[in-house]
Design an enzyme around this catalytic site. Structure first.
Site, mmCIF file in Angstrom:
data_model
loop_
_atom_site.group_PDB
_atom_site.id
_atom_site.type_symbol
_atom_site.label_atom_id
_atom_site.label_comp_id
_atom_site.label_asym_id
_atom_site.label_seq_id
_atom_site.Cartn_x
_atom_site.Cartn_y
_atom_site.Cartn_z
ATOM 1 N N ASN A 10 1.076 -1.131 0.415
ATOM 2 C CA ASN A 10 -0.112 -0.276 -0.323
ATOM 3 C C ASN A 10 1.012 1.170 0.039
ATOM 4 O O ASN A 10 1.478 1.823 0.979
ATOM 5 C CB ASN A 10 -0.639 -0.168 0.726
ATOM 6 C CG ASN A 10 -2.065 1.299 1.281
ATOM 7 O OD1 ASN A 10 -1.674 1.958 0.633
ATOM 8 N ND2 ASN A 10 -2.736 1.146 2.541
ATOM 9 N N ARG A 95 -2.883 -2.055 -3.841
ATOM 10 C CA ARG A 95 -3.628 -1.771 -3.148
ATOM 11 C C ARG A 95 -3.400 -0.398 -4.328
ATOM 12 O O ARG A 95 -2.678 0.024 -4.131
ATOM 13 C CB ARG A 95 -3.898 -0.836 -2.005
ATOM 14 C CG ARG A 95 -5.206 0.103 -1.648
ATOM 15 C CD ARG A 95 -5.403 0.970 -0.149
ATOM 16 N NE ARG A 95 -6.351 1.541 -0.418
ATOM 17 C CZ ARG A 95 -6.133 2.776 0.481
ATOM 18 N NH1 ARG A 95 -4.877 3.218 1.229
ATOM 19 N NH2 ARG A 95 -7.461 3.465 0.496
ATOM 20 N N HIS A 184 -12.738 3.105 -0.573
ATOM 21 C CA HIS A 184 -12.609 1.778 0.960
ATOM 22 C C HIS A 184 -13.309 0.469 0.243
ATOM 23 O O HIS A 184 -13.610 -0.631 1.181
ATOM 24 C CB HIS A 184 -13.367 2.107 2.214
ATOM 25 C CG HIS A 184 -12.566 3.367 2.759
ATOM 26 N ND1 HIS A 184 -13.931 4.812 3.461
ATOM 27 C CD2 HIS A 184 -11.480 3.431 2.891
ATOM 28 C CE1 HIS A 184 -12.390 5.189 3.889
ATOM 29 N NE2 HIS A 184 -11.558 5.344 3.749
ATOM 30 N N ARG A 245 -11.563 15.811 6.794
ATOM 31 C CA ARG A 245 -12.790 15.771 5.435
ATOM 32 C C ARG A 245 -13.985 16.660 5.794
ATOM 33 O O ARG A 245 -14.286 15.655 6.802
ATOM 34 C CB ARG A 245 -12.375 14.786 4.215
ATOM 35 C CG ARG A 245 -11.535 14.549 4.017
ATOM 36 C CD ARG A 245 -11.505 13.626 3.282
ATOM 37 N NE ARG A 245 -10.026 12.910 3.027
ATOM 38 C CZ ARG A 245 -10.154 11.397 2.740
ATOM 39 N NH1 ARG A 245 -10.878 10.442 2.796
ATOM 40 N NH2 ARG A 245 -9.089 10.648 2.669
ATOM 41 N N ASP A 286 -8.218 12.809 16.373
ATOM 42 C CA ASP A 286 -7.940 11.510 16.978
ATOM 43 C C ASP A 286 -9.339 11.107 17.852
ATOM 44 O O ASP A 286 -9.639 11.871 18.709
ATOM 45 C CB ASP A 286 -6.937 11.330 18.013
ATOM 46 C CG ASP A 286 -6.866 9.829 17.866
ATOM 47 O OD1 ASP A 286 -7.999 9.360 18.338
ATOM 48 O OD2 ASP A 286 -5.652 9.548 17.724
ATOM 49 N N GLY A 334 -10.747 2.189 12.421
ATOM 50 C CA GLY A 334 -10.348 2.430 14.058
ATOM 51 C C GLY A 334 -11.012 2.550 14.907
ATOM 52 O O GLY A 334 -11.308 2.544 15.887
ATOM 53 N N GLU A 388 -7.980 -4.832 5.265
ATOM 54 C CA GLU A 388 -7.940 -5.361 3.872
ATOM 55 C C GLU A 388 -6.489 -5.220 3.044
ATOM 56 O O GLU A 388 -6.685 -5.919 2.576
ATOM 57 C CB GLU A 388 -7.804 -3.347 3.771
ATOM 58 C CG GLU A 388 -9.257 -2.470 3.542
ATOM 59 C CD GLU A 388 -8.318 -1.324 3.976
ATOM 60 O OE1 GLU A 388 -8.063 -0.358 5.383
ATOM 61 O OE2 GLU A 388 -8.956 0.156 2.874
HETATM 62 P P1 ADP Z 1 -6.758 4.891 8.614
HETATM 63 O O1 ADP Z 1 -7.501 5.665 7.889
HETATM 64 O O2 ADP Z 1 -5.700 5.542 8.629
HETATM 65 O O3 ADP Z 1 -6.222 3.448 7.975
HETATM 66 P P2 ADP Z 1 -7.996 3.641 10.489
HETATM 67 O O4 ADP Z 1 -8.383 2.706 10.676
HETATM 68 O O5 ADP Z 1 -6.796 3.652 11.939
HETATM 69 O O6 ADP Z 1 -7.556 5.062 10.573
HETATM 70 O O7 ADP Z 1 -8.270 4.706 11.490
HETATM 71 C C1 ADP Z 1 -7.304 5.969 13.091
HETATM 72 C C2 ADP Z 1 -8.328 6.106 14.097
HETATM 73 O O8 ADP Z 1 -9.368 5.646 15.299
HETATM 74 C C3 ADP Z 1 -8.055 7.436 14.331
HETATM 75 O O9 ADP Z 1 -7.703 8.757 13.853
HETATM 76 C C4 ADP Z 1 -9.072 7.522 16.480
HETATM 77 O O10 ADP Z 1 -9.370 8.548 15.796
HETATM 78 C C5 ADP Z 1 -9.414 5.974 15.832
HETATM 79 N N1 ADP Z 1 -9.856 5.706 16.652
HETATM 80 C C6 ADP Z 1 -8.080 4.352 17.268
HETATM 81 N N2 ADP Z 1 -8.514 3.604 17.752
HETATM 82 C C7 ADP Z 1 -9.287 5.133 19.155
HETATM 83 C C8 ADP Z 1 -10.281 4.292 20.336
HETATM 84 N N3 ADP Z 1 -9.258 2.911 20.975
HETATM 85 N N4 ADP Z 1 -11.040 4.879 20.352
HETATM 86 C C9 ADP Z 1 -11.537 6.127 19.318
HETATM 87 N N5 ADP Z 1 -11.031 6.548 18.598
HETATM 88 C C10 ADP Z 1 -10.028 5.861 18.159
#
Ligand code: ADP
Length: 402
Positions: A10, A95, A184, A245, A286, A334, A388
């Site tokens: 990726n 990817r 996605h 975004r 975050d 996430g 993925e």
């Molecule tokens: P990407 O789109 O970069 O692949 P991810 O699927 O890894 O992203 O998601 C990243 C986001 O997940 C982080 O910005 C954060 O907001 C959220 N995240 C990760 N762990 C937690 C958690 N324990 N509680 C709430 N949000 C979380």
């Protein structure tokens, strides 16, 4: 001996994420990340047998370009006895973010395919160039094995025209390839299938709303395994509120910012893609930080959370209407996999649509697919971790061994 390993790449503009999988048992042999490529402070983190005992190895120091990055990755893999020169490597799965209308299936890359992926750069200027670079360096390293492109847009190619079209002048739209593509897709495909499996059913027999909530976020409506609508459009900017975004907005906001605010097109592009969403609303992107701040009574964080959830709820409602009958709503990525508070708030008040949570089940932390809906609820609500890389490897492997 049949070759059974697939390397998944990726490639981003300054990073490469990779995984090496063995498709005989779908196990992960290695995973890692090279970041800040082209800077003095490049960093490679290599994890042998993720999930096992071995500690990640870190390498710091300048890595000039993607070619050097892949060589460094190859050296790490070779140190574990997993060299990329091995006859066991069956394919490299790449990817690729944008496949336009041309690529709706995983595709073995030849010169013509690579040229077409390049020709799609205007549709994905931030992503496709890096994907092309990744393909070029992997091809140079192993020209003898198939390089397979797996497109983020492909799963959404089944959207009916009514969902894929923007209601603008059709000739102009067609001339400039302006339509809704969705992204996605690898995750939506994997999670919709895994949700059916969790319910003990075949994908053809279930209608699922998938909510992929990562840094980028998108929703999809999947009827019997086939995508019929998704929230991202021409680019990944449309739809849900995301980390940085904006998601949906009145297109006239852009004219207003240009005419009244004097912002240039590039400034507006940066504003909407990089400085909006949760970040724009409260200064943090975050969700963990936002939940912490909101818990302490921070008003901006609360507004950001509420806006995020409100949009999510609107899409659950919209896709319930699109599907007519919903069997499951699946949260992934996430935020979706980890933020119980987001899941609770998004489903709250939707009992009339058949949605209700078992709050105790929702609060459990786990890496496994699981149901979190109340026993009496008509629609299953699930948390389904996405994968993925496994999906890309599986699609690439299926193509080269068919
Ligand atoms: P990407 O789109 O970069 O692949 P991810 O699927 O890894 O992203 O998601 C990243 C986001 O997940 C982080 O910005 C954060 O907001 C959220 N995240 C990760 N762990 C937690 C958690 N324990 N509680 C709430 N949000 C979380």
């Amino acid at each position: 001996m049949t070759a059974s390993r697939v390397l998944v790449l990726n490639s981003g503009s300054s990073s490469v994420k990779y995984q090496l999988l063995d498709m005989t048992d779908r196990s992960r042999l290695a995973a890692g990340l090279v970041e800040r490529i082209g800077e003095e402070t490049s960093r490679l983190v290599h994890t042998p047998q993720p999930g096992g005992e071995a500690q990640p190895r870190e390498q710091l120091g300048p890595i000039a370009d993607h070619g050097a990055a892949l060589k460094a990755v190859a050296a790490e893999l070779a140190a574990d006895g997993l060299g990329l020169d091995s006859p066991e490597l069956a394919a490299v799965g790449h990817r690729v973010v944008h496949g336009g209308t041309r690529f709706t299936q995983p595709t073995v890359i030849d010169d013509e395919v690579l040229a077409e992926i390049r020709s799609l750069v205007p549709l994905a200027p931030l992503h496709n160039p890096a994907n092309v670079t990744g393909i070029e360096v992997a091809r140079a390293l192993r020209p003898d094995i198939p390089q397979v492109a797996v497109f983020d847009t492909a799963f959404h190619a089944t959207m009916p025209e009514s969902a894929a079209r923007y209601a603008i002048d059709a000739e102009t739209a067609d001339r400039y390839a302006v339509r809704r593509y969705g992204f996605h897709g690898t995750s939506h495909a994997y999670v919709s299938r895994a949700t059916a499996a969790l319910l003990g059913k075949a994908p053809e027999d279930v209608n699922v709303i998938v909510l992929h909530l990562g840094n980028g976020a998108s929703a999809s409506a999947v009827r019997g395994g086939v995508c019929v609508d998704t929230s991202m459009g021409l680019t990944p900017l449309e739809g849900l509120v995301m980390g940085t975004r904006s998601g949906d907005l009145d297109p006239a906001v852009i004219f207003h910012l240009a005419r009244v605010g004097g912002l240039s097109i590039d400034e507006i592009d940066t504003l909407l893609n990089k400085k909006s969403g949760l970040l724009g609303l409260c200064g943090d992107n975050d969700m963990r930080e936002i939940l912490r701040r909101a818990g302490e009574g921070d008003r901006a964080a609360r507004v950001a959370f509420d806006t995020y959830v409100h949009r999510l709820k609107k899409y659950i409602g919209a896709y319930s209407a699109v599907l007519g009958r919903v069997d499951a709503v699946a949260f992934t990525a996430g935020v979706g996999e980890n933020a119980a508070a987001v899941r609770e708030a998004a489903v709250d008040g939707l009992a009339e649509l058949g949605l209700a949570l078992d709050l105790e089940a929702n609060a459990v932390r786990s890496g496994e697919p699981r149901l979190i809906s109340a026993e009496y609820a008509r629609v299953a609500v699930a948390v389904v971790p996405t994968d993925e890389e496994l999906e890309i490897a599986a699609q690439a492997y299926a193509l080269v061994t068919q």
